[in-house]
Design an enzyme around this catalytic site. Structure first.
Site, mmCIF file in Angstrom:
data_model
loop_
_atom_site.group_PDB
_atom_site.id
_atom_site.type_symbol
_atom_site.label_atom_id
_atom_site.label_comp_id
_atom_site.label_asym_id
_atom_site.label_seq_id
_atom_site.Cartn_x
_atom_site.Cartn_y
_atom_site.Cartn_z
ATOM 1 N N GLY A 10 0.644 -1.534 0.005
ATOM 2 C CA GLY A 10 0.269 -0.695 0.257
ATOM 3 C C GLY A 10 0.895 0.793 0.451
ATOM 4 C CD GLN A 11 -1.022 6.266 -1.297
ATOM 5 O OE1 GLN A 11 -1.095 7.220 -1.803
ATOM 6 N NE2 GLN A 11 -2.618 6.092 0.129
ATOM 7 C CG LEU A 12 1.795 3.809 6.113
ATOM 8 C CD1 LEU A 12 2.449 5.179 6.527
ATOM 9 C CD2 LEU A 12 0.237 3.866 7.502
ATOM 10 C CG ASP A 35 -6.396 -12.417 4.184
ATOM 11 O OD1 ASP A 35 -6.466 -11.669 4.871
ATOM 12 O OD2 ASP A 35 -7.114 -13.246 3.244
ATOM 13 C CB ILE A 36 -4.624 -8.762 8.471
ATOM 14 C CG1 ILE A 36 -6.309 -8.031 7.583
ATOM 15 C CG2 ILE A 36 -3.251 -8.588 8.322
ATOM 16 C CD1 ILE A 36 -5.949 -6.905 7.978
ATOM 17 C CE1 TYR A 60 -13.046 -3.971 0.561
ATOM 18 C CE2 TYR A 60 -13.661 -1.731 1.006
ATOM 19 C CZ TYR A 60 -13.339 -2.845 -0.056
ATOM 20 O OH TYR A 60 -14.494 -2.228 -1.223
ATOM 21 C CE1 TYR A 124 -11.114 2.849 4.537
ATOM 22 C CE2 TYR A 124 -11.986 5.523 4.968
ATOM 23 C CZ TYR A 124 -10.592 4.183 5.366
ATOM 24 O OH TYR A 124 -10.092 4.459 5.675
ATOM 25 C CE LYS A 128 -8.855 2.615 8.856
ATOM 26 N NZ LYS A 128 -7.921 1.427 8.801
ATOM 27 C CD1 TRP A 149 -8.917 13.894 3.883
ATOM 28 C CD2 TRP A 149 -8.840 15.909 2.884
ATOM 29 N NE1 TRP A 149 -10.133 15.086 4.251
ATOM 30 C CE2 TRP A 149 -9.715 16.188 2.991
ATOM 31 C CE3 TRP A 149 -7.599 17.072 1.704
ATOM 32 C CZ2 TRP A 149 -11.064 17.234 2.072
ATOM 33 C CZ3 TRP A 149 -9.347 18.353 1.699
ATOM 34 C CH2 TRP A 149 -10.275 17.889 2.234
HETATM 35 N N1 LIG Z 1 -5.483 6.268 1.415
HETATM 36 C C1 LIG Z 1 -6.243 7.760 2.881
HETATM 37 O O1 LIG Z 1 -6.761 8.917 1.918
HETATM 38 C C2 LIG Z 1 -6.250 6.766 3.711
HETATM 39 C C3 LIG Z 1 -7.061 8.022 4.890
HETATM 40 C C4 LIG Z 1 -6.790 8.230 6.394
HETATM 41 C C5 LIG Z 1 -6.593 6.706 6.445
HETATM 42 N N2 LIG Z 1 -6.278 5.750 6.001
HETATM 43 C C6 LIG Z 1 -5.544 4.740 6.874
HETATM 44 O O2 LIG Z 1 -4.338 4.473 6.261
HETATM 45 C C7 LIG Z 1 -3.645 3.400 6.224
HETATM 46 C C8 LIG Z 1 -2.924 3.112 4.725
HETATM 47 O O3 LIG Z 1 -3.930 2.800 3.944
HETATM 48 P P1 LIG Z 1 -2.902 3.632 2.628
HETATM 49 O O4 LIG Z 1 -2.792 4.549 1.451
HETATM 50 O O5 LIG Z 1 -1.706 3.151 2.389
HETATM 51 O O6 LIG Z 1 -3.710 2.070 1.415
HETATM 52 P P2 LIG Z 1 -3.465 1.587 0.460
HETATM 53 O O7 LIG Z 1 -3.083 1.865 -0.394
HETATM 54 O O8 LIG Z 1 -5.149 0.843 -0.346
HETATM 55 O O9 LIG Z 1 -3.148 0.147 1.164
HETATM 56 C C9 LIG Z 1 -3.773 -0.676 1.772
HETATM 57 C C10 LIG Z 1 -3.209 -2.486 1.650
HETATM 58 O O10 LIG Z 1 -3.752 -3.193 2.297
HETATM 59 C C11 LIG Z 1 -3.790 -4.398 2.111
HETATM 60 N N3 LIG Z 1 -4.727 -5.149 2.076
HETATM 61 C C12 LIG Z 1 -5.839 -5.432 2.268
HETATM 62 N N4 LIG Z 1 -6.992 -6.035 2.392
HETATM 63 C C13 LIG Z 1 -5.595 -6.543 3.128
HETATM 64 C C14 LIG Z 1 -5.747 -8.230 3.910
HETATM 65 N N5 LIG Z 1 -6.786 -8.542 4.012
HETATM 66 N N6 LIG Z 1 -4.968 -8.775 4.318
HETATM 67 C C15 LIG Z 1 -3.591 -8.210 3.991
HETATM 68 N N7 LIG Z 1 -3.230 -6.728 3.246
HETATM 69 C C16 LIG Z 1 -4.923 -6.204 2.704
HETATM 70 C C17 LIG Z 1 -3.973 -3.832 -0.348
HETATM 71 O O11 LIG Z 1 -3.496 -4.670 -0.496
HETATM 72 P P3 LIG Z 1 -3.811 -5.150 -1.851
HETATM 73 O O12 LIG Z 1 -2.811 -4.420 -2.696
HETATM 74 O O13 LIG Z 1 -3.404 -6.762 -1.941
HETATM 75 O O14 LIG Z 1 -4.673 -4.624 -2.370
HETATM 76 C C18 LIG Z 1 -2.857 -3.254 0.434
HETATM 77 O O15 LIG Z 1 -2.178 -3.340 -0.268
HETATM 78 C C19 LIG Z 1 -5.438 2.200 6.252
HETATM 79 O O16 LIG Z 1 -5.711 1.684 7.679
HETATM 80 C C20 LIG Z 1 -6.051 3.609 6.070
HETATM 81 O O17 LIG Z 1 -7.573 2.958 6.386
HETATM 82 C C21 LIG Z 1 -5.624 6.379 4.688
#
Ligand SMILES: NC(=O)c1ccc[n+]([C@@H]2O[C@H](COP(=O)([O-])OP(=O)(O)OC[C@H]3O[C@@H](n4cnc5c(N)ncnc54)[C@H](OP(=O)(O)O)[C@@H]3O)[C@@H](O)[C@H]2O)c1
Length: 290
Positions: A10-12, A35-36, A60, A124, A128, A149
């Site tokens: 993921g991004q983070l 797979d969590i 997700y 969503y 969460k 964001w």
């Molecule tokens: N993006 C935002 O704007 C935002 C804002 C507020 C909070 N957050 C929080 O920040 C955190 C990181 O977000 P992000 O932006 O890095 O999200 P992201 O880019 O969507 O990455 C999420 C990762 O989680 C993986 N994943 C999904 N279901 C899974 C499972 N069952 N087991 C293991 N891995 C799984 C995905 O794998 P796949 O690539 O295989 O799908 C993806 O690599 C999350 O908790 C999110 O809720 C994000």
């Protein structure tokens, strides 16, 4: 110190792997390795790697799709968080679990504090919030780090979507009545590693960059910075128009205001977020030199 990271693609997850501080051994696992949603797998991973800290960056995150995929959203965001908390409790690891501003309903007009009541508007955010509650119940000493964001130089995010649209179009309408704070994965990563180094940190913290903006403000800033850095051709002109949420209906409702109060993170953990515009400049600079 050993850290186990979930959601490595993921991004983070990617940013956390690029900025590992000295003295830390990071074991990063993607969905195919852990797979969590699978409890035995979560227990096995923590038992095998024996980390001091688990960082849960897996989630997700498809906010609109979640409205029609409730089961999948809950599986990752609620059950997945619960499984990791159980595994950390069983094997004595700390858990740093990432959550979101979308747990709030956006009716406030002052920054949300960690202790403010959660009232999500969509699936969503609900999933969460359920994950947060499970983590708090099972492992009160866990850290829940809410952010908002999120964007980085790579990956699917608002900044990269805007850059693509700006290169393709001459006109863009962007929502101007939702206010929050853009947050670079640099800031988030710095905060997470500082939390790793503070074993006494526990409970809910908020982390974003500094300041506030609408999506429209963010889009205009992306345009201006991208022009300066030659990420968009000098001759390319795009009219960016502020529109309302009603003009741009989406399956999931979003909070109209979700600025987060970061004072606990700043005073207890020593994180000093930059203004979001400065952070944006740095991310786009990184993109322009990549
Ligand atoms: N993006 C935002 O704007 C935002 C804002 C507020 C909070 N957050 C929080 O920040 C955190 C990181 O977000 P992000 O932006 O890095 O999200 P992201 O880019 O969507 O990455 C999420 C990762 O989680 C993986 N994943 C999904 N279901 C899974 C499972 N069952 N087991 C293991 N891995 C799984 C995905 O794998 P796949 O690539 O295989 O799908 C993806 O690599 C999350 O908790 C999110 O809720 C994000």
């Amino acid at each position: 110190m050993k850290i186990l990271l979930t959601g490595k693609n993921g991004q983070l997850g990617q940013e956390l792997q690029q900025r590992i501080p000295e003295g830390i051994q990071l074991v990063a696992l993607g969905r195919d390795e852990l797979d969590i949603t699978n409890c035995p797998q979560a227990l096995e991973a923590v038992a095998e790697h024996k980390p001091t800290v688990v960082i849960n960056a897996a989630a997700y995150t498809a906010v609109d799709k979640a409205e029609s995929e409730k089961e999948q959203a809950y599986a990752a965001n609620a059950t997945g968080a619960e499984n990791l908390a159980l595994a950390c409790r069983e094997f004595g690891a700390r858990l740093i679990h990432i959550s979101t501003d979308f747990v709030f309903d956006g009716r406030q007009s002052t920054p949300y504090r960690p202790q403010d009541t959660v009232r999500p508007l969509g699936v969503y955010g609900e999933s969460k919030a359920a994950g947060e509650a499970a983590v708090q119940d099972l492992l009160p000493q866990a850290v829940i780090l809410r952010t908002a964001w999120v964007y980085s130089a790579h990956g699917a995010n608002f900044s990269n979507t805007m850059l693509r649209l700006m290169s393709e179009r001459d006109h863009l309408g962007v929502v101007a009545d939702q206010i929050g704070t853009p947050t670079s994965t640099h800031t988030l990563t710095q905060a997470i590693y500082k939390l790793v180094g503070k074993p006494e940190a526990a409970g809910t913290y908020h982390c974003t960059d500094a300041g506030a903006a609408s999506w429209y403000d963010f889009a205009v800033a992306i345009y201006e910075e991208a022009k300066q850095l030659d990420l968009l051709p000098a001759e390319k002109q795009v009219q960016i128009k502020p529109i309302t949420t009603a003009d741009y209906p989406t399956p999931a409702a979003r909070p109209a205001y979700s600025v987060l109060d970061k004072s606990r993170l700043i005073s207890e953990v020593g994180v000093e977020p930059k203004h979001w515009r400065q952070a944006l400049r740095e991310v786009l600079k990184e993109k322009s030199t990549a």
